[in-house]
Scaffold this motif. Sequence first.
Motif, PDB file in Angstrom:
ATOM      1  N   LEU A   1      -8.185 -25.474  20.236  1.00 57.07           N
ATOM      2  CA  LEU A   1      -9.060 -24.460  19.652  1.00 57.07           C
ATOM      3  C   LEU A   1      -9.923 -25.166  18.605  1.00 57.07           C
ATOM      4  CD1 LEU A   1      -8.277 -20.845  18.534  1.00 57.07           C
ATOM      5  CD2 LEU A   1      -9.574 -22.367  17.030  1.00 57.07           C
ATOM      6  N   TYR A   2     -11.235 -25.032  18.769  1.00 52.17           N
ATOM      7  CA  TYR A   2     -12.176 -25.602  17.814  1.00 52.17           C
ATOM      8  C   TYR A   2     -12.768 -24.470  16.988  1.00 52.17           C
ATOM      9  CZ  TYR A   2     -12.082 -29.723  20.863  1.00 52.17           C
ATOM     10  OH  TYR A   2     -11.699 -30.810  21.597  1.00 52.17           O
ATOM     11  N   TYR A   3     -12.764 -24.659  15.681  1.00 52.21           N
ATOM     12  CA  TYR A   3     -13.336 -23.658  14.778  1.00 52.21           C
ATOM     13  C   TYR A   3     -14.546 -24.294  14.102  1.00 52.21           C
ATOM     14  CZ  TYR A   3     -13.622 -20.205  11.040  1.00 52.21           C
ATOM     15  OH  TYR A   3     -14.055 -19.216  10.181  1.00 52.21           O
ATOM     16  N   VAL A   4     -15.728 -23.784  14.433  1.00 56.25           N
ATOM     17  CA  VAL A   4     -16.967 -24.360  13.922  1.00 56.25           C
ATOM     18  C   VAL A   4     -17.512 -23.445  12.829  1.00 56.25           C
ATOM     19  CG1 VAL A   4     -19.270 -25.187  14.556  1.00 56.25           C
ATOM     20  CG2 VAL A   4     -17.430 -25.219  16.263  1.00 56.25           C
ATOM     21  N   THR A   5     -17.809 -24.049  11.675  1.00 52.17           N
ATOM     22  CA  THR A   5     -18.324 -23.218  10.584  1.00 52.17           C
ATOM     23  C   THR A   5     -19.330 -23.989   9.749  1.00 52.17           C
ATOM     24  OG1 THR A   5     -17.642 -21.671   8.841  1.00 52.17           O
ATOM     25  CG2 THR A   5     -16.513 -23.791   8.863  1.00 52.17           C
ATOM     26  N   THR A   6     -20.227 -23.260   9.088  1.00 51.51           N
ATOM     27  CA  THR A   6     -21.093 -23.886   8.089  1.00 51.51           C
ATOM     28  C   THR A   6     -21.079 -23.007   6.848  1.00 51.51           C
ATOM     29  OG1 THR A   6     -23.162 -22.757   8.723  1.00 51.51           O
ATOM     30  CG2 THR A   6     -22.663 -24.833   9.861  1.00 51.51           C
ATOM     31  N   ALA A   7     -21.219 -23.670   5.694  1.00 52.49           N
ATOM     32  CA  ALA A   7     -21.180 -22.953   4.415  1.00 52.49           C
ATOM     33  C   ALA A   7     -22.411 -23.275   3.595  1.00 52.49           C
ATOM     34  CB  ALA A   7     -19.913 -23.343   3.649  1.00 52.49           C
ATOM     35  N   GLY A   8     -22.887 -22.247   2.871  1.00 50.55           N
ATOM     36  CA  GLY A   8     -24.030 -22.453   1.983  1.00 50.55           C
ATOM     37  C   GLY A   8     -23.644 -23.353   0.826  1.00 50.55           C
ATOM     38  N   GLY A   9     -22.445 -23.121   0.290  1.00 51.64           N
ATOM     39  CA  GLY A   9     -21.914 -23.955  -0.791  1.00 51.64           C
ATOM     40  C   GLY A   9     -20.772 -24.792  -0.222  1.00 51.64           C
ATOM     41  N   TYR A  10     -19.629 -24.699  -0.889  1.00 59.68           N
ATOM     42  CA  TYR A  10     -18.465 -25.466  -0.427  1.00 59.68           C
ATOM     43  C   TYR A  10     -17.321 -24.517  -0.085  1.00 59.68           C
ATOM     44  CZ  TYR A  10     -21.184 -29.418  -1.723  1.00 59.68           C
ATOM     45  OH  TYR A  10     -22.205 -30.335  -1.762  1.00 59.68           O
ATOM     46  N   ILE A  11     -16.527 -24.920   0.877  1.00 57.36           N
ATOM     47  CA  ILE A  11     -15.387 -24.098   1.287  1.00 57.36           C
ATOM     48  C   ILE A  11     -14.313 -24.253   0.210  1.00 57.36           C
ATOM     49  CG2 ILE A  11     -13.620 -23.765   3.054  1.00 57.36           C
ATOM     50  CD1 ILE A  11     -15.806 -24.711   5.109  1.00 57.36           C
ATOM     51  N   ILE A  12     -14.147 -23.182  -0.561  1.00 56.07           N
ATOM     52  CA  ILE A  12     -13.279 -23.229  -1.748  1.00 56.07           C
ATOM     53  C   ILE A  12     -11.819 -23.412  -1.326  1.00 56.07           C
ATOM     54  CG2 ILE A  12     -12.500 -21.938  -3.797  1.00 56.07           C
ATOM     55  CD1 ILE A  12     -15.485 -22.643  -3.859  1.00 56.07           C
ATOM     56  N   SER A  13     -11.399 -22.610  -0.350  1.00 53.41           N
ATOM     57  CA  SER A  13     -10.023 -22.707   0.130  1.00 53.41           C
ATOM     58  C   SER A  13     -10.072 -22.404   1.620  1.00 53.41           C
ATOM     59  CB  SER A  13      -9.160 -21.668  -0.584  1.00 53.41           C
ATOM     60  OG  SER A  13      -8.006 -21.407   0.195  1.00 53.41           O
ATOM     61  N   GLU A  14      -9.302 -23.146   2.389  1.00 55.52           N
ATOM     62  CA  GLU A  14      -9.331 -22.906   3.835  1.00 55.52           C
ATOM     63  C   GLU A  14      -8.437 -21.738   4.227  1.00 55.52           C
ATOM     64  OE1 GLU A  14      -8.779 -26.697   5.732  1.00 55.52           O
ATOM     65  OE2 GLU A  14     -10.916 -27.083   5.538  1.00 55.52           O
ATOM     66  N   GLU A  15      -7.702 -21.234   3.252  1.00 54.29           N
ATOM     67  CA  GLU A  15      -6.694 -20.204   3.504  1.00 54.29           C
ATOM     68  C   GLU A  15      -7.229 -18.976   4.252  1.00 54.29           C
ATOM     69  OE1 GLU A  15      -3.454 -18.049   0.601  1.00 54.29           O
ATOM     70  OE2 GLU A  15      -4.898 -19.464  -0.209  1.00 54.29           O
ATOM     71  N   TYR A  16      -8.462 -18.575   3.935  1.00 52.01           N
ATOM     72  CA  TYR A  16      -8.961 -17.302   4.474  1.00 52.01           C
ATOM     73  C   TYR A  16      -9.907 -17.464   5.669  1.00 52.01           C
ATOM     74  CZ  TYR A  16      -7.365 -16.329  -0.202  1.00 52.01           C
ATOM     75  OH  TYR A  16      -6.607 -16.284  -1.340  1.00 52.01           O
ATOM     76  N   GLY A  17     -10.204 -18.687   6.008  1.00 47.79           N
ATOM     77  CA  GLY A  17     -11.095 -18.933   7.143  1.00 47.79           C
ATOM     78  C   GLY A  17     -10.367 -19.742   8.195  1.00 47.79           C
ATOM     79  N   PHE A  18     -10.641 -21.052   8.192  1.00 50.14           N
ATOM     80  CA  PHE A  18     -10.001 -21.928   9.168  1.00 50.14           C
ATOM     81  C   PHE A  18      -8.469 -21.835   9.101  1.00 50.14           C
ATOM     82  CE2 PHE A  18      -8.223 -26.238  10.024  1.00 50.14           C
ATOM     83  CZ  PHE A  18      -8.353 -26.185  11.394  1.00 50.14           C
ATOM     84  N   GLY A  19      -7.925 -21.799   7.893  1.00 49.70           N
ATOM     85  CA  GLY A  19      -6.460 -21.776   7.737  1.00 49.70           C
ATOM     86  C   GLY A  19      -5.838 -20.568   8.416  1.00 49.70           C
ATOM     87  N   TYR A  20      -6.505 -19.443   8.288  1.00 51.50           N
ATOM     88  CA  TYR A  20      -6.005 -18.207   8.907  1.00 51.50           C
ATOM     89  C   TYR A  20      -6.061 -18.307  10.437  1.00 51.50           C
ATOM     90  CZ  TYR A  20      -6.081 -13.389  10.535  1.00 51.50           C
ATOM     91  OH  TYR A  20      -5.836 -12.235  11.232  1.00 51.50           O
TER      92      TYR A  20
END
Length: 181
Positions: free
Chosen positions: A123-142
């Motif tokens: 499973l590949y999770y592709v994302t882009t952020a305007g700033g920085y990903i503060i914590s992966e807990e709620y996005g990729f981590g979940y």
Amino acid sequence: MILFINACVRKKSRTLRLANKLLCKLEDDVKEVRLEEVEFPVFNEEFIILRDELEAKGNYDHEIFDLARDFAKADTIVIAAPYYDLSFPAMLKQYFEQINILGLTFTYSESGIPKGLCKAKYLYYVTTAGGYIISEEYGFGYVKALANTFYGIEDVRQIKAEGLDIAGADVEGILKNVSFE
Ligand SMILES: Cc1cc2nc3c(=O)[nH]c(=O)nc-3n(C[C@H](O)[C@H](O)[C@H](O)COP(=O)(O)O)c2cc1C
């Protein structure tokens, strides 16, 4: 078959650009689910009762399981989701609500531990952020936790670009340097 779950909304989506690059590298047939075009049912008690009844009868042919059936049989999953509010667009959560189906994408062991029923190895999770990903807990981590725990997909990888909306950012340079490993 690659199942491409597209949670991008902007015409000039950078996340979609990265996902398309990945899909080219993966070289397989792609079935796309454009989440903004999916009419998700209201997840109310009536819906849960209907779903529980169908699951109890083992009637997985019903249309409410279409998304879950496709997810369970895909060889590879690619999710494209921009970083929104420290997480991802709400429609991706709606999608997970529709595919977490007992007996189709996962089951429980006798001791109550979830066990995956999905075919996909990656499973590949592709994302882009305007700033920085503060914590992966709620996005990729979940997403990784769901994939590992529920779906039985062990190899979960994130492909990301950050800092795209920071004043003066070299957007093309950042996108070009993204690692697909
Ligand atoms: C509704 C919304 C919420 C966002 N939330 C965040 C955020 O929490 N942190 C952040 O760094 N960027 C945030 N952004 C900026 C996006 O992550 C960034 O522009 C991203 O590259 C958009 O992806 P796209 O080009 O694929 O549309 C947000 C943008 C939108 C529209």
